[in-house]
Design a protein around this motif. Structure first.
Motif, PDB file in Angstrom:
ATOM      1  N   UNK A  43       0.767  -1.089   0.132  1.00 40.44           N
ATOM      2  CA  UNK A  43      -0.044  -0.147  -0.049  1.00 40.44           C
ATOM      3  C   UNK A  43       0.736   1.312  -0.160  1.00 40.44           C
ATOM      4  N   UNK A  44       0.819   2.065  -1.215  1.00 40.27           N
ATOM      5  CA  UNK A  44       1.761   3.102  -1.134  1.00 40.27           C
ATOM      6  C   UNK A  44       1.366   4.263  -0.231  1.00 40.27           C
ATOM      7  N   UNK A  45       0.079   4.416   0.157  1.00 37.78           N
ATOM      8  CA  UNK A  45      -0.173   5.470   1.109  1.00 37.78           C
ATOM      9  C   UNK A  45       0.592   5.494   2.377  1.00 37.78           C
ATOM     10  N   UNK A  46       1.284   4.354   2.831  1.00 39.03           N
ATOM     11  CA  UNK A  46       2.035   4.434   4.213  1.00 39.03           C
ATOM     12  C   UNK A  46       3.537   4.796   4.052  1.00 39.03           C
ATOM     13  N   UNK A  47       3.973   4.777   2.769  1.00 34.03           N
ATOM     14  CA  UNK A  47       5.317   5.302   2.387  1.00 34.03           C
ATOM     15  C   UNK A  47       5.557   6.507   2.235  1.00 34.03           C
ATOM     16  N   UNK A  48       6.509   7.246   2.741  1.00 33.80           N
ATOM     17  CA  UNK A  48       6.829   8.712   2.705  1.00 33.80           C
ATOM     18  C   UNK A  48       8.170   8.802   1.819  1.00 33.80           C
ATOM     19  N   UNK A  49       7.765   9.216   0.405  1.00 27.84           N
ATOM     20  CA  UNK A  49       8.822   9.314  -0.564  1.00 27.84           C
ATOM     21  C   UNK A  49       9.611  10.596  -0.128  1.00 27.84           C
ATOM     22  N   UNK A  50      10.652  10.701  -1.148  1.00 28.86           N
ATOM     23  CA  UNK A  50      11.325  12.123  -0.834  1.00 28.86           C
ATOM     24  C   UNK A  50      10.917  13.027  -1.888  1.00 28.86           C
ATOM     25  N   UNK A  51      10.269  12.750  -2.549  1.00 27.72           N
ATOM     26  CA  UNK A  51       9.718  13.869  -3.729  1.00 27.72           C
ATOM     27  C   UNK A  51       8.399  14.629  -3.510  1.00 27.72           C
ATOM     28  N   UNK A  52       8.080  15.678  -3.972  1.00 29.36           N
ATOM     29  CA  UNK A  52       6.955  16.199  -3.680  1.00 29.36           C
ATOM     30  C   UNK A  52       5.790  15.189  -4.056  1.00 29.36           C
ATOM     31  N   UNK A  53       4.541  15.644  -3.644  1.00 27.81           N
ATOM     32  CA  UNK A  53       3.494  14.967  -3.801  1.00 27.81           C
ATOM     33  C   UNK A  53       2.750  15.392  -5.252  1.00 27.81           C
ATOM     34  N   UNK A  54       1.717  14.728  -5.515  1.00 24.60           N
ATOM     35  CA  UNK A  54       0.914  15.305  -6.935  1.00 24.60           C
ATOM     36  C   UNK A  54       0.757  16.640  -6.578  1.00 24.60           C
ATOM     37  N   UNK A  55       0.931  17.488  -7.592  1.00 23.62           N
ATOM     38  CA  UNK A  55       0.592  18.816  -7.697  1.00 23.62           C
ATOM     39  C   UNK A  55      -1.095  19.052  -7.689  1.00 23.62           C
ATOM     40  N   UNK A  56      -1.445  19.895  -6.477  1.00 32.87           N
ATOM     41  CA  UNK A  56      -2.831  20.339  -6.415  1.00 32.87           C
ATOM     42  C   UNK A  56      -3.286  20.631  -7.998  1.00 32.87           C
ATOM     43  N   UNK A  57      -4.608  20.426  -8.043  1.00 33.21           N
ATOM     44  CA  UNK A  57      -5.417  20.984  -9.198  1.00 33.21           C
ATOM     45  C   UNK A  57      -4.580  20.622 -10.681  1.00 33.21           C
ATOM     46  N   UNK A  58      -4.139  19.198 -10.447  1.00 28.24           N
ATOM     47  CA  UNK A  58      -3.376  18.768 -11.625  1.00 28.24           C
ATOM     48  C   UNK A  58      -4.126  18.760 -12.822  1.00 28.24           C
ATOM     49  N   UNK A  59      -5.575  18.132 -12.501  1.00 26.67           N
ATOM     50  CA  UNK A  59      -6.435  18.163 -13.748  1.00 26.67           C
ATOM     51  C   UNK A  59      -6.541  19.370 -14.488  1.00 26.67           C
ATOM     52  N   UNK A  60      -6.932  20.371 -13.833  1.00 27.87           N
ATOM     53  CA  UNK A  60      -7.122  21.727 -14.338  1.00 27.87           C
ATOM     54  C   UNK A  60      -5.905  22.247 -15.089  1.00 27.87           C
ATOM     55  N   UNK A  61      -4.557  22.067 -14.481  1.00 28.27           N
ATOM     56  CA  UNK A  61      -3.334  22.468 -14.866  1.00 28.27           C
ATOM     57  C   UNK A  61      -3.000  21.824 -16.132  1.00 28.27           C
ATOM     58  N   UNK A  62      -3.324  20.656 -16.499  1.00 29.16           N
ATOM     59  CA  UNK A  62      -3.093  19.883 -17.678  1.00 29.16           C
ATOM     60  C   UNK A  62      -3.934  20.288 -18.691  1.00 29.16           C
TER      61      UNK A  62
END
Length: 302
Positions: A45-64
């Protein structure tokens, strides 16, 4: 006796109901313990792993979507027939509700095929460790195109994204950096887009490299060295012009005679692509001078 029998039956019924209630409460507690028990970092379950990179950009749908519509309306109107809604659908389908370290080229291939477009000959400009400078230059001289000036590069430049197996299907907390796992969705995307950009190049191409880095201007493990160079088509690309830039106040760690540049020349010549190299290509250097106009290098008669 009938009264005693009735009383006995009532007590039995009460005991049975009490037992059922105790059993139900026990089951509920057991379920809550399992659900709420903290899971270890190594658990599935990837939700328990803290990666070193930034998370998904907020409002990605609208940006793309917004970038896509802007690209086909103002940046490259020749692509106005591209379907931006379908581009977003294919983009999100490639990574949403998926493990962020299991992305594949097959996930992105439909998107790559849909967004593919040609690049004019002699206009392809590659770069490595010169992100800010190269894009300042392409804004000043519209005659050259970097990967970020293509549709795929334009819509995804500067944003981050990765999937999550649980709802909402993306991780806003953190995403893996390229060094954490090779098959993360961002890495696969940019490698595929870079490969397409190189394959589309023709005529004379350019590359802007940084001669002030201690690691060397050319690195064969960079995207330019490991993806773009090897995917240039010698039947279409006749020459590469190397523009080796040094920071105005920085060190000149390498010139056109340097070790890594000689290595790059050898790779290209072995692929029958001719090479030229120029230290501090003047049109690009003038952009550097806008930030330091009084430097001796920036004087007209220097």
């Amino acid at each position: 006796m009938p009264f005693q029998n009735s009383s006995t039956r009532i007590r039995q019924h009460r005991l049975i109901l009490t037992g059922i209630m105790v059993l139900l409460v026990t089951l509920v507690i057991a379920v809550l313990v399992v659900v709420l028990k903290p899971r270890s970092k190594g658990a599935t379950g990837s939700e328990v792993i803290q990666w070193k990179g930034k998370g998904t950009t907020e409002h990605l749908h609208e940006i793309i979507l917004g970038r896509c519509y802007n690209y086909i309306a103002t940046v490259n109107p020749e692509l106005r027939d591209k379907d931006c809604l379908q581009i977003w659908e294919l983009f999100q389908k490639a990574f949403m509700y998926k493990d962020p370290c299991s992305a594949t080229e097959e996930d992105y291939q439909p998107l790559m095929d849909l967004a593919r477009h040609s690049i004019p000959c002699n206009k392809s400009l590659f770069w490595s460790t010169t992100n800010d400078l190269v894009h300042r230059y392409t804004k000043a001289d519209r005659g050259f195109l970097t990967l970020e000036d293509t549709m795929l590069g334009y819509i995804a430049d500067g944003v981050t994204w990765c999937g999550d197996l649980s709802s909402p299907g993306v991780s806003f907390k953190s995403c893996p950096k390229w060094t954490e796992c090779e098959s993360n969705p961002s890495s696969i995307y940019w490698k595929m887009a870079s490969k397409m950009f190189a394959e589309a190049a023709c005529g004379t191409v350019q590359v802007l490299l940084n001669g002030s880095t201690e690691a060397g201007a050319f690195r064969d493990n960079s995207i330019f060295g490991s993806v773009e160079i090897v995917n240039l088509n010698p039947n279409k690309v006749s020459k590469m012009q190397i523009w080796l830039m040094h920071d105005i106040d920085g060190p000149q760690s390498e010139t056109c005679m340097g070790h890594s540049i000689r290595k790059l020349k050898e790779i290209l010549e072995n692929r029958t692509i001719s090479v030229s190299c120029e230290d501090n290509y003047r049109p690009v250097q003038l952009l550097q001078c806008t930030s330091n106009p009084d430097h001796t290098t920036c004087r007209v008669c220097s």
